[in-house]
Design a protein around this motif. Structure first.
Motif: not given
Ligand code: SAM
Ligand code: SF4
Length: 489
Positions: A168-172, A175-178, A214-221, A412-417
């Motif tokens: 939940e924290k990751t998703r909050a 959708v973009s992470a370092f 993988q963990r980030l992707a599983d949370a929706g990143v 452009f392809d846009v990743l909505f955040e």
């Protein structure tokens, strides 16, 4: 027991306020400087979550304040002391209410100044360098009894001890992470403190990076930016036991299901090897936007900076990059007023800006850093630096405006955040990191969607969703938005 494993429970997992009410302890973390610090701040908060800390955005209600600091320029370091002045007042106020607040200074100022921070700012309880964040629980327990400084370079790997956030924290966090893949630097540019504050270059193993992605992707990143002080010097151990290049790592990370976009930063021109150039050619998910700092367009200054490449090397490299990926756009960092920089040297920098046509760039006045070789060289007067910076920024801005203007009418392809300022609007990023605003339903947050650019303002693009989502577009209330809002006023 090692400090990494020791707990903060000595001071309890709950805070008791003056009225005797209890609640979770509150943590306020403020990050200064680069993306590495943003990432580290998250990892510190994650490591303290099992100790009973929840994050707050309000310093006045915090039981623990962490300032994650930057030492790259004098101004950045001085900001920390003025912030500590404000925090001291909050700490005193809390003490009057019978509440104890701990104050920690982390990051590169902590590493560079150590004990000096306690002398200048006695309200500080803990000074902790970037390699020791995994020890925070134990260090904080000690800091409740006496001021503590920990700026050692430990033998253990902090990444083995830092905790991961919940799904939940990751998703909050979006959708973009370092993801940090590399830390430290062995290049020793003569102006830079990084090799001293962050230490020698260390790369994380491929399997650990992939597990984190993988963990980030599983949370929706959906988008991951691999970060490091000198990220393309990456040489982490691969699953085959051999050192892998960043290019090879990117190929591997690109296979993680759910990850739609990859980026990496910050790169050194000398470390752009064949595998990385090939990754730009072969990986559609690797965004065509490259931050490649040049610092100066003058070979004489580049040599004095110990950059170990020439302006011609850099321009040749850009040619090769563009041959690999025709839609590539570039950004850079520049320093003006490096010791001994003449007007001719500075003009060489302006020339490169004209020749490359950057989509954006950061520019800084040279700031002498204690302990670095350039601090002892002949300095350029402040007013000359200021005047050059203005001229350089004007040139950079002109190219940025031209780059954005050329986006008009493009799809452009846009990743909505996240939701935008206006009802029914979402904000995302183009491949070139430009913010793009469009009327779109919230269900598209986390989706990569084609958007036609219809308007351009100083800092944003505005657009409409195109064909594949025409039903969504039809339901969006774009026409109802005031023209001033569309223009991003
Ligand atoms: N590793 C990257 C590289 O090689 O270009 C740079 C990372 S550094 C953390 C970020 C930027 O800060 C540098 O590119 C440089 O432009 C700027 N910088 C570093 N030291 C500086 C100094 N002493 N004065 C002004 N700017 C500085
Ligand atoms: Fe600093 Fe980058 Fe040079 Fe390393 S390569 S010393 S981080 S400017």
């Amino acid at each position: 027991m090692s400090e990494a494993l020791e707990s903060y429970s000595e001071i309890g997992r709950v805070a008791i306020d003056p009225k005797g009410m209890s609640g979770p302890r509150k943590l306020y973390v403020k990050s200064f400087g680069c993306q590495m610090n943003v990432y580290d701040s998250h990892r510190m908060a994650d490591t303290l979550a099992p100790e009973g800390f929840v994050e707050t955005g309000a310093p006045e209600e915090a039981d623990l304040v962490i300032l994650n600091t930057c030492h790259i320029r004098e101004k950045a370091a001085e900001k920390v002391y003025s912030e500590l002045g404000r925090i001291r007042k909050l700490k005193e106020e809390a003490a009057r209410e019978g509440r104890k607040v701990l104050v920690a200074v982390a990051g590169c100022v902590a590493q560079a100044e150590g004990q000096e921070i306690l002398r200048r700012a006695p309200a500080v309880d803990l000074v902790v360098g970037p390699q020791n964040y995994h020890r925070l629980p134990g260090l904080l327990a000690r800091a409740t009894r006496e001021p503590v400084v920990d700026t050692e370079f430990p033998v253990e790997d902090k990444f083995d001890f830092l905790k991961s956030p919940s799904r939940e924290k990751t998703r909050a966090r979006g959708v973009s992470a370092f993801v940090t893949v590399q830390e430290g630097c062995d290049k020793f540019c003569t102006f830079c403190v990084v090799p001293y504050t962050r230490g020698a270059e260390v790369s994380r193993p491929v399997t650990k990076i992939v597990a984190e992605v993988q963990r980030l992707a599983d949370a929706g990143v959906r988008e991951v930016t691999l970060i490091g002080q000198n990220v393309n010097a990456y040489h982490g151990e691969g699953p085959d036991g051999r050192p892998w290049t960043l290019g090879r790592l990117l190929h591997h990370v690109a296979e993680v299901e759910g990850i739609a976009r990859l980026r990496y930063t910050t790169s050194h021109p000398r470390d752009m090897d064949e595998s990385l150039i090939a990754a730009h050619r072969d990986l559609a998910c690797l965004m065509p936007y490259l931050h490649l700092p040049l610092q100066s367009g003058s070979d004489r200054i580049l040599a004095a900076m110990n950059r170990r490449h020439t302006r011609a090397d850099y321009l040749r490299l850009i040619e090769r990059m563009r041959a690999a990926r025709a839609d590539l756009a570039l950004s850079s960092d520049f320093i003006v007023g490096f010791p001994c920089e003449t007007e001719d040297d500075f003009r060489d920098t302006l020339d490169v800006v004209e020749e490359v046509g950057y989509a954006g760039a950061f520019s800084f006045k040279y700031s002498p850093r204690p302990g670095t070789p350039a601090a002892n060289m002949e300095q350029v007067p402040e007013e000359v630096k200021g005047e050059r910076l203005q001229r350089l920024q004007a040139a950079i801005d002109r190219h940025q405006v031209a780059f954005n203007a050329a986006c008009q009418g493009k799809i452009f392809d846009v990743l909505f955040e996240k939701p935008g300022k206006y009802q029914g609007q979402l904000v995302g990023r183009s491949p070139y990191l430009q913010p793009v605003q469009a009327m779109a339903p919230p269900a598209l947050i986390g989706e990569v969607v084609p958007v036609k650019v219809t308007e351009i303002s100083a800092n944003s693009l505005f657009g409409t969703l195109v064909a594949q989502t025409s039903s969504i577009h039809a339901s969006a209330n774009y026409d109802a938005m005031p023209a001033s809002a569309v223009a991003g006023a």
